[in-house]
Design a protein around this motif. Structure first.
Motif, PDB file in Angstrom:
ATOM      1  N   THR A  40      11.129  19.539  42.938  1.00 13.23           N
ATOM      2  CA  THR A  40      10.952  20.084  44.287  1.00 13.23           C
ATOM      3  C   THR A  40      12.282  20.619  44.819  1.00 13.23           C
ATOM      4  OG1 THR A  40       9.169  18.518  44.716  1.00 13.23           O
ATOM      5  CG2 THR A  40      10.197  19.536  46.625  1.00 13.23           C
ATOM      6  N   ALA A  41      13.361  19.902  44.589  1.00 12.97           N
ATOM      7  CA  ALA A  41      14.666  20.312  45.097  1.00 12.97           C
ATOM      8  C   ALA A  41      15.241  21.503  44.337  1.00 12.97           C
ATOM      9  CB  ALA A  41      15.640  19.143  45.029  1.00 12.97           C
ATOM     10  N   ALA A  42      14.924  21.630  43.053  1.00 20.12           N
ATOM     11  CA  ALA A  42      15.512  22.681  42.228  1.00 20.12           C
ATOM     12  C   ALA A  42      14.594  23.892  42.074  1.00 20.12           C
ATOM     13  CB  ALA A  42      15.857  22.133  40.850  1.00 20.12           C
ATOM     14  N   TYR A  43      13.456  23.912  42.778  1.00 20.17           N
ATOM     15  CA  TYR A  43      12.506  25.013  42.627  1.00 20.17           C
ATOM     16  C   TYR A  43      13.187  26.332  42.870  1.00 20.17           C
ATOM     17  CZ  TYR A  43       8.254  27.724  43.113  1.00 20.17           C
ATOM     18  OH  TYR A  43       7.270  28.661  42.943  1.00 20.17           O
ATOM     19  N   PRO A  44      12.991  27.359  42.097  1.00 22.84           N
ATOM     20  CA  PRO A  44      12.002  27.642  41.061  1.00 22.84           C
ATOM     21  C   PRO A  44      12.421  27.212  39.658  1.00 22.84           C
ATOM     22  CG  PRO A  44      13.178  29.645  41.550  1.00 22.84           C
ATOM     23  CD  PRO A  44      13.730  28.587  42.459  1.00 22.84           C
ATOM     24  N   THR A  45      13.631  26.681  39.508  1.00 21.53           N
ATOM     25  CA  THR A  45      14.043  26.178  38.204  1.00 21.53           C
ATOM     26  C   THR A  45      13.269  24.899  37.916  1.00 21.53           C
ATOM     27  OG1 THR A  45      16.244  27.074  38.586  1.00 21.53           O
ATOM     28  CG2 THR A  45      16.014  25.470  36.810  1.00 21.53           C
ATOM     29  N   ARG A  46      12.827  24.747  36.669  1.00 22.71           N
ATOM     30  CA  ARG A  46      12.033  23.571  36.320  1.00 22.71           C
ATOM     31  C   ARG A  46      12.851  22.635  35.440  1.00 22.71           C
ATOM     32  NH1 ARG A  46       8.577  21.262  32.770  1.00 22.71           N
ATOM     33  NH2 ARG A  46       6.807  20.184  33.675  1.00 22.71           N
ATOM     34  N   VAL A  47      12.880  21.367  35.842  1.00 26.12           N
ATOM     35  CA  VAL A  47      13.528  20.316  35.055  1.00 26.12           C
ATOM     36  C   VAL A  47      12.444  19.673  34.205  1.00 26.12           C
ATOM     37  CG1 VAL A  47      14.774  18.133  35.178  1.00 26.12           C
ATOM     38  CG2 VAL A  47      15.284  19.950  36.816  1.00 26.12           C
ATOM     39  N   GLN A  48      12.689  19.600  32.899  1.00 21.54           N
ATOM     40  CA  GLN A  48      11.685  19.059  31.974  1.00 21.54           C
ATOM     41  C   GLN A  48      11.528  17.552  32.095  1.00 21.54           C
ATOM     42  OE1 GLN A  48       9.929  21.813  31.017  1.00 21.54           O
ATOM     43  NE2 GLN A  48       9.741  20.810  29.053  1.00 21.54           N
ATOM     44  N   ASP A  49      12.653  16.838  32.204  1.00 23.65           N
ATOM     45  CA  ASP A  49      12.574  15.390  32.195  1.00 23.65           C
ATOM     46  C   ASP A  49      13.809  14.792  32.861  1.00 23.65           C
ATOM     47  OD1 ASP A  49      11.485  12.937  31.707  1.00 23.65           O
ATOM     48  OD2 ASP A  49      11.715  12.993  29.532  1.00 23.65           O
ATOM     49  N   VAL A  50      13.645  13.579  33.341  1.00 25.47           N
ATOM     50  CA  VAL A  50      14.760  12.782  33.857  1.00 25.47           C
ATOM     51  C   VAL A  50      14.963  11.664  32.853  1.00 25.47           C
ATOM     52  CG1 VAL A  50      15.513  11.255  35.701  1.00 25.47           C
ATOM     53  CG2 VAL A  50      14.270  13.339  36.260  1.00 25.47           C
ATOM     54  N   LEU A  51      16.125  11.648  32.227  1.00 26.11           N
ATOM     55  CA  LEU A  51      16.429  10.659  31.200  1.00 26.11           C
ATOM     56  C   LEU A  51      17.332   9.587  31.793  1.00 26.11           C
ATOM     57  CD1 LEU A  51      17.188  13.234  28.384  1.00 26.11           C
ATOM     58  CD2 LEU A  51      15.044  12.047  28.815  1.00 26.11           C
ATOM     59  N   ILE A  52      16.860   8.367  31.804  1.00 25.83           N
ATOM     60  CA  ILE A  52      17.627   7.260  32.370  1.00 25.83           C
ATOM     61  C   ILE A  52      18.559   6.720  31.278  1.00 25.83           C
ATOM     62  CG2 ILE A  52      17.522   4.957  33.373  1.00 25.83           C
ATOM     63  CD1 ILE A  52      14.825   5.748  34.577  1.00 25.83           C
ATOM     64  N   GLN A  53      19.857   6.854  31.493  1.00 26.45           N
ATOM     65  CA  GLN A  53      20.856   6.361  30.547  1.00 26.45           C
ATOM     66  C   GLN A  53      21.182   4.900  30.811  1.00 26.45           C
ATOM     67  OE1 GLN A  53      22.066   8.554  28.051  1.00 26.45           O
ATOM     68  NE2 GLN A  53      20.340   9.678  28.912  1.00 26.45           N
ATOM     69  N   GLU A  54      21.244   4.546  32.098  1.00 26.89           N
ATOM     70  CA  GLU A  54      21.583   3.177  32.463  1.00 26.89           C
ATOM     71  C   GLU A  54      20.892   2.867  33.786  1.00 26.89           C
ATOM     72  OE1 GLU A  54      25.552   0.499  33.472  1.00 26.89           O
ATOM     73  OE2 GLU A  54      25.717   2.666  33.250  1.00 26.89           O
ATOM     74  N   ILE A  55      20.331   1.671  33.855  1.00 31.76           N
ATOM     75  CA  ILE A  55      19.742   1.199  35.103  1.00 31.76           C
ATOM     76  C   ILE A  55      20.172  -0.252  35.273  1.00 31.76           C
ATOM     77  CG2 ILE A  55      17.549   0.612  33.969  1.00 31.76           C
ATOM     78  CD1 ILE A  55      16.182   1.284  36.655  1.00 31.76           C
ATOM     79  N   LEU A  56      20.734  -0.542  36.431  1.00 34.27           N
ATOM     80  CA  LEU A  56      21.248  -1.868  36.696  1.00 34.27           C
ATOM     81  C   LEU A  56      20.816  -2.276  38.105  1.00 34.27           C
ATOM     82  CD1 LEU A  56      23.155  -4.238  35.878  1.00 34.27           C
ATOM     83  CD2 LEU A  56      24.983  -2.946  36.949  1.00 34.27           C
ATOM     84  N   VAL A  57      20.154  -3.429  38.176  1.00 33.55           N
ATOM     85  CA  VAL A  57      19.760  -3.986  39.475  1.00 33.55           C
ATOM     86  C   VAL A  57      20.552  -5.274  39.632  1.00 33.55           C
ATOM     87  CG1 VAL A  57      17.879  -4.913  40.867  1.00 33.55           C
ATOM     88  CG2 VAL A  57      17.445  -3.026  39.288  1.00 33.55           C
ATOM     89  N   GLN A  58      21.330  -5.364  40.715  1.00 33.28           N
ATOM     90  CA  GLN A  58      22.176  -6.529  40.917  1.00 33.28           C
ATOM     91  C   GLN A  58      22.059  -7.001  42.350  1.00 33.28           C
ATOM     92  OE1 GLN A  58      26.224  -5.762  40.019  1.00 33.28           O
ATOM     93  NE2 GLN A  58      26.763  -7.916  39.963  1.00 33.28           N
TER      94      GLN A  58
END
Length: 173
Positions: free
Chosen positions: A155-173
């Protein structure tokens, strides 16, 4: 009762007028109104009257149609680390740290996405600050997070399309 003279010189008594009964009112007044109202509602909701909306339907189909698959190697954009405090009712704050990459169809889309990174960061921050720890539990929680971030980045990058969001690291502390 009153007497009425007729041509024959005699008098006839006038009969009193009968009032409409409740059954006749329902049968001759309320029932036809209900039938006409139901027919009108059926026409409106079935779309029969929307003959001129064919152009709008074609426009919606072009926006709703999934884009063609990417040809060639994808391009990746490093997204700056995101650190937010989660929505908790406790005194002790809990934090979420994300390191992600955005997958694009081609290297030609990289300048367009990097130009709107501040907008993407803003939409991510607003969304992530409302998350609770329970929202991130398990693989289903992480999957929902990825899908939500993908929708927001597109939605933010329209009209460019992002294929995927790849999570490299997720940390909940």
């Amino acid at each position: 009762m009153t007497a009425i003279e007729t041509d024959g010189g005699g008098t006839e008594q006038e009969l009193p007028r009968k009032k409409l009964s409740g059954k006749k009112i329902v049968l001759f007044i309320v029932l036809p109104i209900l039938v006409i109202g139901a027919a009108a509602a059926g026409v409106v909701f079935s779309g029969i009257l929307h003959k001129g909306d064919e152009e709008h339907a074609e426009e919606e189909e072009t926006h709703a149609a999934p884009p063609a698959e990417c040809k060639g190697p994808p391009a990746f954009v490093d997204f700056p680390d995101v650190l937010v405090n989660l929505n908790t009712k406790e005194r002790r704050p809990q934090f979420l740290k994300l390191n992600i990459k955005l997958e694009l169809c081609s290297a030609l889309d990289v300048p367009a996405v990097t130009a709107v990174l501040p907008r993407i960061t803003d939409t991510f921050q607003v969304y992530l600050r409302e998350l609770r720890v329970d929202d991130l539990n398990g693989s289903a929680g992480v999957y929902r997070l990825r899908e939500e971030l993908l929708m927001r980045v597109n939605t933010a990058a329209y009209p460019t399309r992002v294929q995927d969001v790849l999570i490299q690291e997720i940390l909940v502390q």
